[in-house]
Design a protein around this motif. Structure first.
Motif: not given
Length: 467
Positions: A351, A409, A411, A423, A425, A451
């Motif tokens: 990130a 994960a 994003d 953004y 995530g 993030p």
């Protein structure tokens, strides 16, 4: 057909490379499946809670509502605070359920009910309406849920069985990679050091053409034709989609998987009937102790829509397997803004560092006209480039003596209307105990514009003797 192959290339190629690596993840030990517990007459208990980030969510809601006054924002903050205090516990089997939503000091909502899985006849009660028995129309439930979902072929499959379903397609693609693409490429002996990734003993560079793409698609078609299990799954979900659409008043006919297969075969034939042109450059890096590439990069040609750069990295240890995928897309309107640069590029899935983002600058353009993916990646991560799109995915599976831990994960960074530079995530951490009894717990987080998570959902799913 050029439009089809070029628009689908980045997605198809990334999927192909990931599929070819599925066997590495298929070695995890078997775990108990929730549906299997229900099918054998067992009972499950799900405990969960949702935590919302007050400051971030209130800010987003304020943006959505426009210039909200202080009183409205105070009300929103109070609502979020109240939600954060709630916890949910559900106990259920195939015939009955019990639900409690409350706080540490007491329950807010309690509900109990029973349902006949064959006839869909049901009765339930809630504490907010004491003494009143409620029910949904069985015909409506049956129409919405449908026999298709009751007989869902995926419902009784374990994660390992699902992986086994996918594995033949990965193996077919790996076969094309090893038997067709690698032999036609340029092989070099290293060592080759890729910054931020590692050192590799061998590098193979190969240009993938439209005919190679047809070979990949053809191999998938061959496997699919013999895959009667997947045929049934696709037909089931197609029928379910039509059942749900019909319940909503739609009149479209159910899609025919056979027609879709015929169309795909026609696409393969059309590609082969045209000229053999370059689509993408693959670079395969292999370490000294392996015959399978651990790091793969793919750079598509420049098209009117833009250009893409894909990287896949796999690492394996005695008890763990990691997979990292990054897709960086440079739209045509900004192509060439970051040119030249290194040809050994590793895209990080870390990130962005807020402090570093304030000082990072775009890399200068070079004279050769090629895209400098490292510079573009840096510009996207720092927020300096708001036109390119970056998608990251990482999966880590760790096996211990007591269980399996999976970390996922993903994003997205790109320009989204009406938010502009965006953004998003999503992260999942889950631990499943080994053994005959189901015992899972985990956490899901969602981030938006930063993030830092705006939402955290925690859960524990266990097999229980409670009724």
């Amino acid at each position: 057909m050029k439009k089809f192959t070029r628009n689908m290339l980045a997605l198809l190629l990334a999927a192909a490379m990931v599929l070819s690596l599925v066997p590495a993840f298929a070695e995890a030990p078997a775990q108990t499946n929730a549906q299997a517990v229900l099918e054998k007459g067992g009972t499950l208990k799900l405990a969960s809670d949702l935590v919302l980030d007050t400051q971030s969510l209130a800010g987003l809601l304020g943006m959505a509502m426009g210039s909200a006054d202080e009183e409205s924002m105070a009300m929103v903050t109070s609502l979020i605070t109240a939600v954060n205090k709630l916890k949910t516990t559900a106990v259920y089997n195939k015939e009955a359920f019990s639900l409690v939503i409350g706080t540490d000091t007491g329950s807010v909502l309690e509900a109990q009910g029973v349902i006949n899985e064959e006839t869909f006849e049901n009765t339930f009660a809630v504490n907010l309406l004491p003494g009143i028995a409620l029910s949904f129309d069985p015909a409506m439930l049956q129409e919405v849920a449908g026999e298709a979902m009751k007989d869902n072929p995926l419902s009784n499959m374990t994660p390992q069985e699902i992986e086994a379903l996918i594995q033949p397609y990965g193996e077919a693609l790996a076969k094309v990679l090893q038997e067709t693409l690698v032999p036609q490429g340029k092989t070099e002996e290293g060592p080759f050091e890729v910054e931020g990734v590692g050192t590799f003993a061998q590098r193979v560079t190969v240009d993938v053409t439209t005919y190679n793409l047809a070979d990949l698609m053809g191999e998938l078609v061959k496997v699919y034709k013999q895959d009667t299990k997947l045929h049934g799954i696709i037909e089931t979900f197609a029928q379910f989609a039509m059942t749900a659409s019909a319940a909503a008043g739609a009149t479209e006919e159910a899609p025919d998987p056979a027609e879709a297969l015929a169309e795909l075969e026609k696409s393969v034939a059309d590609i082969r009937s045209g000229p053999d042109t370059k689509l993408v450059t693959l670079v395969l890096y292999t370490s000294a102790d392996s015959v399978v590439p651990q790091y793969i990069t793919a750079e598509t040609i420049q098209t009117p829509g833009g250009q893409a750069y894909i990287t896949i990295l796999t690492t394996s240890a005695e008890n763990s397997t990691d997979l990292s995928l990054a897709v960086l897309f440079n739209p045509a309107e900004s192509a060439g803004a970051y040119e030249g640069g290194e040809d050994l590029v590793g895209l990080s899935t870390k990130a962005p560092d807020d402090a570093a983002a304030e000082t990072e600058e775009a890399a200068p353009a070079a004279a050769d006209g090629s895209t400098d993916w490292a510079a573009l990646h840096q510009a996207v991560m720092s927020g300096e480039d708001t036109k390119a799109m970056l998608v990251n995915l990482t999966i880590k599976a760790i096996t211990t003596e007591t269980g399996v831990q999976t970390d996922l994960a993903a994003d997205f960074r790109g320009n989204m209307d009406p938010f502009g530079p965006t953004y998003i995530g999503l992260a999942l951490k889950e631990t499943s105990a080994l053994g005959d009894k189901l015992d899972e717990n985990g956490e899901i987080t969602l981030s938006f514009m930063s993030p830092s998570p705006i939402l955290t959902f925690s859960f524990a799913l266990t097999e229980t003797d409670e009724q």
